[in-house]
Write a protein that holds these residues in place. Structure first.
Motif, mmCIF file in Angstrom:
data_model
loop_
_atom_site.group_PDB
_atom_site.id
_atom_site.type_symbol
_atom_site.label_atom_id
_atom_site.label_comp_id
_atom_site.label_asym_id
_atom_site.label_seq_id
_atom_site.Cartn_x
_atom_site.Cartn_y
_atom_site.Cartn_z
ATOM 1 N N PHE A 211 4.113 -3.637 6.562
ATOM 2 C CA PHE A 211 4.868 -2.523 6.003
ATOM 3 C C PHE A 211 5.798 -3.021 4.909
ATOM 4 C CE2 PHE A 211 6.631 1.656 6.003
ATOM 5 C CZ PHE A 211 7.959 1.491 5.692
ATOM 6 N N HIS B 149 3.926 -4.003 1.628
ATOM 7 C CA HIS B 149 3.200 -2.996 0.862
ATOM 8 C C HIS B 149 4.109 -1.845 0.441
ATOM 9 C CE1 HIS B 149 -0.901 -4.589 1.191
ATOM 10 N NE2 HIS B 149 -0.474 -5.095 2.308
ATOM 11 N N GLY C 130 0.324 1.772 1.398
ATOM 12 C CA GLY C 130 -0.538 1.737 2.579
ATOM 13 C C GLY C 130 -1.447 2.944 2.689
ATOM 14 N N SER D 147 -6.314 0.705 1.934
ATOM 15 C CA SER D 147 -6.368 -0.739 2.131
ATOM 16 C C SER D 147 -6.943 -1.372 0.871
ATOM 17 C CB SER D 147 -7.252 -1.082 3.325
ATOM 18 O OG SER D 147 -8.605 -0.734 3.038
#
Length: 302
Positions: free
Chosen positions: A21, A24, A168, A171
């Motif tokens: 987390f 990204h 996120g 991907s």
């Protein structure tokens, strides 16, 4: 024992999720757009539209127009200092709308770069290495309603894809199809030692001051067993034609020579560089930088 194992797995999962987390949520922008109009702001607006939680930063928007080499250099100069997982957007794209590939690469250090594959990745590929390269699938990763726009991929494709990756929403695998790790490269003189001579590339100008930065590393310089005060003979070439030849003492500081005099020194990246103390070397002697600029250095006195 079973309870401890479950606790460990839960903690590990939470830790990994936290790391992913944290990694990204950051996007760093580089362009040749300047900031006189709304282009950069539009890119950031697209990114924030994807996720208002993103952290958006600027590398620079002052790359000279169409100068793909300088874009490549600024990425190499900057990317290693950012945390793994940071997503970079580099848009210096003289071929916008043509068949050059729009890609996202993941470096071996875990950084992501969203860019046209037009030479921008030349130096990063060599220094950090490419772990994977994917072509952006514009059927999925393109701003809604922009399908008829062919001249602002920075906004419609690159900023949008970078924001989706950083937030996120997708991907890395969902960026698009996997390509080989071979990127488009700009040819240039690699740094090397031949006998008592060093050869290299004029990578960039320290533009504020006109200093000449080469790709010759401190390690190569040390192989000449130089001491401060020794004189170097330096020649600069553009497309193989000599444009400057002179002498410069190898110095620890700019103040080691008189005002206006030349010196050789190691810059902040620990690479051999040349300057005029409190004057503009590049401007005075018409020296530039890029893949077609090279340097030859020898020692005058041992």
């Amino acid at each position: 024992m079973m309870r401890n194992r479950k606790t460990f797995i839960t903690l590990l999962f939470c830790f990994c999720a936290t790391v992913l987390f944290a990694q990204h949520k950051t996007v760093v922008f580089q362009t040749d757009f300047g900031v006189k109009d709304g282009a950069v702001s539009a890119m950031k607006g697209v990114a924030m539209g994807v996720s208002p939680d993103l952290k958006l930063f600027d590398l620079t928007h002052e790359i000279p127009a169409y100068n793909v080499w300088e874009a490549a250099y600024r990425l190499e100069q900057t990317v290693p200092y950012w945390p793994a997982g940071t997503v970079f957007v580099s848009v210096v794209d003289p071929g916008v709308g043509t068949n050059r590939k729009s890609v996202v690469v993941k470096t071996r250090t875990g950084h992501f770069i969203v860019t046209p594959d037009n030479g921008t990745l030349t130096l990063i590929a060599e220094s950090l290495g490419i772990a994977e390269r994917r072509e952006i699938d514009e059927a999925v990763n393109r701003r809604n309603g922009s399908q008829q726009s062919y001249t602002f991929h920075g906004r419609d494709v690159y900023a949008y894809t970078a924001a989706r990756l950083a937030s996120g929403a997708i991907s890395f695998e969902q960026v698009g199809g996997l390509l080989s790790n071979t990127v488009v490269s700009i040819p240039y003189q690699k740094a090397l030692k031949e006998g008592n001579v060093l050869k290299g590339n004029i990578s960039i100008l320290d533009i504020q001051y006109g200093n000449i930065w080469t790709n010759i590393s401190a390690e190569l310089v040390q192989q000449l067993h130089l001491k401060y005060g020794q004189t170097l003979h330096v020649s600069f070439f553009h497309k193989g034609k000599k444009v400057y030849e002179g002498l410069a003492p190898y110095s620890e500081t700019f103040g080691a020579v008189a005002k206006g005099k030349p010196l050789a020194y190691l810059n902040s990246l620990m690479q051999l560089s040349f300057a005029l103390n409190q004057d503009n070397f590049a401007q005075k002697f018409h020296v530039g930088s890029g893949g077609d600029w090279s340097v030859v250095v020898g020692v005058v006195n041992k």
